[in-house]
Scaffold this active site. Structure first.
Site, short mmCIF file in Angstrom:
data_model
loop_
_atom_site.label_atom_id
_atom_site.label_comp_id
_atom_site.label_asym_id
_atom_site.label_seq_id
_atom_site.Cartn_x
_atom_site.Cartn_y
_atom_site.Cartn_z
N TYR A 43 50.97 2.78 80.46
CA TYR A 43 52.30 2.98 81.07
C TYR A 43 52.86 1.71 81.70
CZ TYR A 43 50.19 4.57 85.66
OH TYR A 43 49.52 4.72 86.83
N GLU A 44 54.14 1.73 81.96
CA GLU A 44 54.88 0.51 82.39
C GLU A 44 54.73 -0.62 81.37
OE1 GLU A 44 57.00 0.72 84.64
OE2 GLU A 44 56.31 2.54 85.63
#
Lengths: 596, 596
Positions: free
Chosen positions: A438-439
């Protein structure tokens, strides 16, 4: 399993690597010296150890649940979050103008680590709120700031980032959510967003969604994306909560880890349109979103360090307690605690060295961030900004990849017990796996490192870092100790490998993009490995001096041993990575697509 | 997600690396030529693809459950197991004397891989039955053989291995279960065993437990351990099932993975004593258990390869389907399937190269096993035995460690979807984590490699393998191709690193045991890496010849590309490992115990 914040190691980094004394000379940070750091860290440790950490296992066993549009978080989370808000922890790094505490990142980063070590699922809610706060601080109108910022900084309301859609993950050009301008200056937002962390929950009275969408008639691709604030509850002029907005949680995901953190599918506009407020200007949404993302990427790197620290502590405790087999050197005549066995030591040292190395890298980056934002000299600000920007993909990419290895070793130290969920070691591995995704996945971080951070400036920042590392090597060369010599040898080899790769990337990205991007992740791993190893080499120099001066000798000796272990067992991977990147690019792409 | 057995790759290894034509010249294996292999593999593939693979996800979502002493397996398992038994699959590698099929390991190993790719939780029941069969074949009395072997070989009854107790994991010296001799020649067995795979289930009418216990008055430590058969149901003289024996399942574990495979806590003798039958002689239990373990260790290595193959197939399917972002080389003007992105290729190639490399190593080991057991010449048998024994810890240790990396990459290829359990990629990672632990952790394999396989003979077998590798390098040197040259370069460097380490281990184990065992796992990883890379180098030689001859050119080109990728991205880690082992031993053990 309890958690003890590694305050001593953090303060060592803050004092000697991040050089907080210098940070505290910058305008606006005058009160942020070592004493403040120590006081904040101690208070933060108490809170996280006592209030947040005990809920970590509970969150895994009794995750957030969804029913009829509502999300109920793990029992105890709501109360703990109220304490978090009451303690003012959400505002630690945010401006005093909006009731934050205005502390530097050099201190704030350590607090972020503690919260995530204590309970990563819990910590995600504040992490996303920080991102929303940053976006509004940077690009929000005065009106939006007035309505939302104090509430976000206090933690009374929480924030989310809404990027992903089913067809648009890393590829934001594919975003389809749309926003229709209304006569009153607001927009009506329509669309489906997925993977929204804390997109719905019961811990705060309002949720401030920051949403990417296209205004009707906007250009295609990423240049037609705008950013909107869409609150769960509309806000009345007096600041009180008004009507429920047309954004609804339709489900949450069943995940490998971070189970207590609700990952929501949000439906916008099914009942006439969700009322949204434009952030900044139309079609500049991606730019604003990157501000949030950059802040969040650093924080996700800290999550990697945090989970590695927790996994290490868990494994050490078990290794000291579990009795199996005689030591191979005959030093104990009966079965001994497994920490006496060399391979268990190797695993624990690997976990420790990775964690301390990445923490040292992250703390150094934090100081650069503070200088980039607060230093009175413009050139110094610019240099620090460039250094920080180069380090963000390393902090995010390398620290999270290493956290996977550390958490996996943590399970391994436990043997068969590690595979039993009740032991708790497996949770760290399951939780850690999201961090490389994620990110922005590790590959996305590596694209950033290759494209914006290396090719664009012809490798200048990379080479400048290498030049700084050479200075550290020169310092090491002046020392008599075998430790310094061993570290210098590996650091030099790794730096040379890095220089080769920076040259390759800077020179070939345009001409041979496939060859360069085939090695992008290995380049990121090499860069992260080198910078972490470099910071541990700097630590060794400091620790040797302090040990000689009689300051906390056991700690300094441990720091030296850890730095040397890192150099000889982790940093020494660098030349192999160089060969893979520079000599092995063709074999990455040689296989015909049909042959897979 | 469906599974397609990699028959072509398996047959390539069986024909060209394991040289099945030679295996089929050995007495007793005359019918086991390439045609037989092909026919068996095709039939096995159909069965596993159609019957066993579809139950894999179901087993994860709906694991075995425990109630009132009974274990109910996942819906569908019992019926599938009945088909497995009816197909004669359990007896594939077992002697025709006991109604087995007497096929060589060279063929059987490929079938083991398929079953484990299809469903590792399911495959564990046959795997343990194989182990019990081996132990009885080697050490059981004629009477025990007559009562149990046909039933085990047919799969009508299943087997278990009972080693572990709460205080005795890897350290069997600590075993406390006891056996009291009875006047009728049987024993009464008492104690608690944990982590017993398929220790209780509903798929077969009887379960044959092989149990380590101490006869009253036996010496302390491992020299006082005996092995017993303790059936769940006693067997009447006519072979029919008699009374329920005093062994009972009291619980099953809640695990990270392989959830469908029940991991039982078994209580022996709570109601007067479980009736057990001595296997072989008293106090030689460990020796017999090692026979089972050695067989099982190889099989666990195959499990690593199997799960890596399945994870690879899953990831490839997703990468071909999922559309995100434009290729960096501008070859596609719109967002493209992610398999076009160099880093996705790098991940898939890493998964593929590891899997094919370890399969090639395992198949070569299987041929050595067959020659060790069937070759008419005693010297040849001995040499092959030594080679096989050296390879067992590599097959087990390296293939399972690589399976963790491969399964983790498999999740990574899926991005955010990988973290969602419904996608299925995460199950492989959770399942794989047991493989580096059970049947002896990687560290235990490494101890075996260091102690029994290297130090004991002064590194002779290791050096003999290095000499064979040098011959392959000489063959590569005769080729003109850039691929052969690139592979030769890395193979030579890796072999030289290996020779250094073998010398270090052989020379220092007695004098500096801590230093050697500090590098035991890196030594195992280096050895496995080298042997797998060597087998892929051999594959490249064959594939170049066959491609030139026009035989299945796309397959041969893919094999060449995979071999080169392995050499440039995996095998090139070897020199770094050498440095860690030979130069970095001290830093593993330098940290004071109190400092952890």
């Amino acid at each position: 399993m309890s958690y003890t914040a590694p305050i001593k190691d953090m303060l060592f980094d803050i004092e000697h690597l991040a050089d907080i004394a210098k940070v505290a000379q910058m305008p606006g940070l005058e009160e942020a010296g070592l004493e403040t750091a120590q006081a904040v860290l101690e208070e933060c440790a108490r809170f996280n150890q006592d209030v947040i950490a005990p809920l970590n296992v509970e969150g895994d066993r009794n995750p957030s649940s969804f029913k009829d549009g509502q999300v109920t978080t793990t029992p105890g989370f709501k109360e703990a979050f109220a304490q978090y808000v009451a303690g003012g922890w959400q505002g630690l790094q945010h401006p005093t103008d909006f009731a934050g505490q205005g502390l530097p990142k050099t201190i704030g980063a350590a607090c972020v680590e503690m919260l995530n070590s204590a309970n990563m699922s819990f910590a995600l809610c504040p992490l996303l709120t920080d991102g929303a706060t940053e976006a509004l601080l940077t690009a929000g109108s005065d009106e939006l700031k007035a309505v939302y910022l104090e509430k976000l900084v206090s933690g009374q309301w929480t924030g989310t980032m809404n990027l992903t859609e089913p067809q648009a993950g890393s590829d934001l050009a594919l975003v389809r959510s749309r926003a229709e301008p209304q006569p009153d200056g607001t927009y009506k937002v329509f669309g489906t967003k997925i993977f929204i962390t804390y997109g719905e929950h019961d811990m705060a009275e309002n949720i401030v969604h920051l949403v990417l969408a296209r205004v009707s008639g906007a250009p295609e691709g990423v240049k037609g994306i705008s950013l909107f604030v869409v609150p769960k509850f509309l806000v009345n002029k007096d600041g009180s909560l008004g009507a429920r907005n047309d954004v609804h949680c339709v489900s949450i995901e069943h995940k490998l880890g971070i189970k207590a953190s609700p990952t929501a599918v949000l439906q916008y506009g099914d009942h006439g349109g969700a009322i949204g407020y434009l952030v900044g200007e139309e079609n500049r949404g991606l730019e604003y979103m990157f501000i949030m993302m950059n802040s969040a990427r650093y924080a996700v790197g800290m999550q990697g360090i945090a989970i590695a620290e927790r996994a290490y502590q868990h494994a050490v405790a078990y290794a000291k307690e579990r009795v199996q087999s005689r030591p191979v050197d005959g030093s104990v005549k009966a079965s001994a605690p497994i920490i006496h066995h060399p391979d268990v030591k190797r695993m624990l040292m690997t976990m420790r060295a990775y964690t301390e190395g990445c923490r040292a890298m992250a703390m150094t980056a934090a100081a650069a961030y503070d200088a980039a934002h607060h230093h009175p000299d413009a050139d110094t600000r610019k240099q620090n900004e460039a250094f920080y920007e180069f380090l963000v993909p390393l902090v995010k990419g390398y620290s999270t990849e290493m956290s996977l290895e550390v958490a996996s070793l943590g399970v391994q130290v436990h043997g068969g017990m590690g595979f039993i969920e009740e032991t708790g070691a497996a949770q760290y591995l399951r939780d850690a796996k999201i961090l490389t995704i994620y990110e922005g996945t590790t590959a996305i971080q590596a694209n950033d490192l290759v494209g914006r951070k290396t090719a664009r400036d012809g490798g200048q920042v990379g080479k400048a870092i290498a030049a700084q590392i050479e200075k550290t090597e020169a310092e090491l060369a002046k020392r008599d100790s075998a430790d310094a010599k061993a570290v210098a040898k590996r650091l030099t080899a790794a730096r040379q490998a890095f220089i080769d790769v920076v040259g390759f990337v800077a020179g070939q990205t345009k001409a041979s993009p496939n060859a360069v991007f085939a090695g992008s992740v290995p380049y990121l791993m090499l860069g992260g490995n080198l910078v972490a190893g470099w910071q541990l080499a700097r630590s060794l120099l400091v620790a040797e001096d302090l040990a000689k001066a009689g300051t906390d000798v056991p700690f300094m000796k441990a720091k030296i041993a850890t730095a040397r272990f890192y150099a000889e067992h982790i940093l020494n991977k660098a030349p192999g990575l160089r060969d893979s990147i520079v000599d092995g690019a063709d074999s990455v792409t040689a296989l015909a697509l049909e042959a897979f």
